[in-house]
Motif scaffolding. Sequence first.
Motif, PDB file in Angstrom:
ATOM      1  N   LEU A  76     -18.275  14.911  35.288  1.00 56.70           N
ATOM      2  CA  LEU A  76     -19.498  15.176  34.529  1.00 56.70           C
ATOM      3  C   LEU A  76     -19.231  15.106  33.029  1.00 56.70           C
ATOM      4  CD1 LEU A  76     -21.080  18.029  36.661  1.00 56.70           C
ATOM      5  CD2 LEU A  76     -21.700  15.610  36.598  1.00 56.70           C
ATOM      6  N   PHE A  77     -18.681  16.183  32.462  1.00 50.88           N
ATOM      7  CA  PHE A  77     -18.408  16.231  31.032  1.00 50.88           C
ATOM      8  C   PHE A  77     -17.435  17.368  30.774  1.00 50.88           C
ATOM      9  CE2 PHE A  77     -19.327  16.312  26.492  1.00 50.88           C
ATOM     10  CZ  PHE A  77     -19.559  14.970  26.241  1.00 50.88           C
ATOM     11  N   LYS A 132     -21.821   9.622  28.782  1.00 48.45           N
ATOM     12  CA  LYS A 132     -20.574   9.027  29.261  1.00 48.45           C
ATOM     13  C   LYS A 132     -20.672   7.527  29.029  1.00 48.45           C
ATOM     14  CE  LYS A 132     -17.963  10.774  32.014  1.00 48.45           C
ATOM     15  NZ  LYS A 132     -17.198  11.626  32.824  1.00 48.45           N
ATOM     16  N   ASP A 133     -19.599   6.941  28.501  1.00 43.38           N
ATOM     17  CA  ASP A 133     -19.574   5.502  28.311  1.00 43.38           C
ATOM     18  C   ASP A 133     -19.736   4.833  29.679  1.00 43.38           C
ATOM     19  OD1 ASP A 133     -17.980   2.826  28.316  1.00 43.38           O
ATOM     20  OD2 ASP A 133     -18.391   3.237  26.202  1.00 43.38           O
ATOM     21  N   ARG A 138     -15.669   7.364  29.332  1.00 43.59           N
ATOM     22  CA  ARG A 138     -15.223   8.284  28.277  1.00 43.59           C
ATOM     23  C   ARG A 138     -16.401   9.125  27.785  1.00 43.59           C
ATOM     24  NH1 ARG A 138     -10.861   8.292  25.178  1.00 43.59           N
ATOM     25  NH2 ARG A 138     -10.313   6.137  25.673  1.00 43.59           N
ATOM     26  N   PRO A 139     -16.214  10.447  27.633  1.00 42.75           N
ATOM     27  CA  PRO A 139     -17.264  11.296  27.069  1.00 42.75           C
ATOM     28  C   PRO A 139     -17.538  10.935  25.605  1.00 42.75           C
ATOM     29  CG  PRO A 139     -15.638  12.607  28.231  1.00 42.75           C
ATOM     30  CD  PRO A 139     -15.074  11.227  28.106  1.00 42.75           C
ATOM     31  N   ILE A 140     -18.830  10.876  25.258  1.00 48.85           N
ATOM     32  CA  ILE A 140     -19.270  10.532  23.901  1.00 48.85           C
ATOM     33  C   ILE A 140     -20.328  11.534  23.467  1.00 48.85           C
ATOM     34  CG2 ILE A 140     -20.418   8.778  22.487  1.00 48.85           C
ATOM     35  CD1 ILE A 140     -19.383   6.671  24.416  1.00 48.85           C
ATOM     36  N   LEU A 141     -20.292  11.916  22.187  1.00 45.97           N
ATOM     37  CA  LEU A 141     -21.337  12.755  21.603  1.00 45.97           C
ATOM     38  C   LEU A 141     -22.071  11.956  20.539  1.00 45.97           C
ATOM     39  CD1 LEU A 141     -19.423  16.118  21.026  1.00 45.97           C
ATOM     40  CD2 LEU A 141     -20.999  15.562  22.870  1.00 45.97           C
TER      41      LEU A 141
END
Length: 197
Positions: A76-77, A132-133, A138-141
Motif C-alpha cells: 500500500l504505502f 504509487k508509481d 515506488r511511493p510518491i508524494l
Amino acid sequence: MFNLISPLKMISVVLMLFGFGAIAAIYTLEKTQFSAANPYRTVMILASMYDLLLLCLAHFGWRWIWRKIPLLSSLLFPDLNGQWRMTIHWSGVDGRGEVEANAVIKQSFVSFSIEVQSDGSDSETLVVQPKKDPESGRPILYYVYRVIPKGGQDSAASSYEGAAILKFFEEDSHGLRGNYFTSRNTQGRFELQRLKT
C-alpha cells in the motif's frame, strides 16, 4: 492513503466485514437470549462499536497493523510519520544556496501533512497526495505548500506557494527526494532523511 485504494473497494470491504461481524454477534447473542428483548438496541450497539473500531483504525491503529505486517508498506504505502532532517537546495534570480530545515510528517489512514521549519521561514501543507508509481511501484508524494517567511510585519504579504514531487527511497535510509518550484520563480531540490518516528 485512503485514496490509494478504490473507495468502492474500501466500502465493499467495510460492509462485508460489518455484515459478517453483525451476523456472528447476533447469532451469539441469540444463543444467550440477550437480544430477544430488544433486537434494535443490539444492532445499534454493534454498529456503534464497529464505527468506533473503524475510527481508531483509521487514525492510529493502522500503524500497529503496519508494524505487525511489514508487507503492507510495500503493497500500500509506507508509514512516513516522524521527524525528518531536510536539506533545501534552491536557485533563482538572486543566486543559489542551501538551507537546512526540520520537517514533521503526520500521516493517518485518511490524512497527510508535512510541516517544515527553518531559520528563515515556516511552511504549511496545502495538499499532499500519496501515490504509487504505476511502473516501479515506488511511493510518491505530490506536495503543495505555502511558505511563510519569519520576521517583519509584511511577512504575511510575502508568503508564497510551492509544489514538489517527492519520491521515497527505502534503500537510502528511508529518504525522500525530489524537485520543487515556487511562485517566486525559484526552483530546487528537497532531500529528507528520517530522524525518528
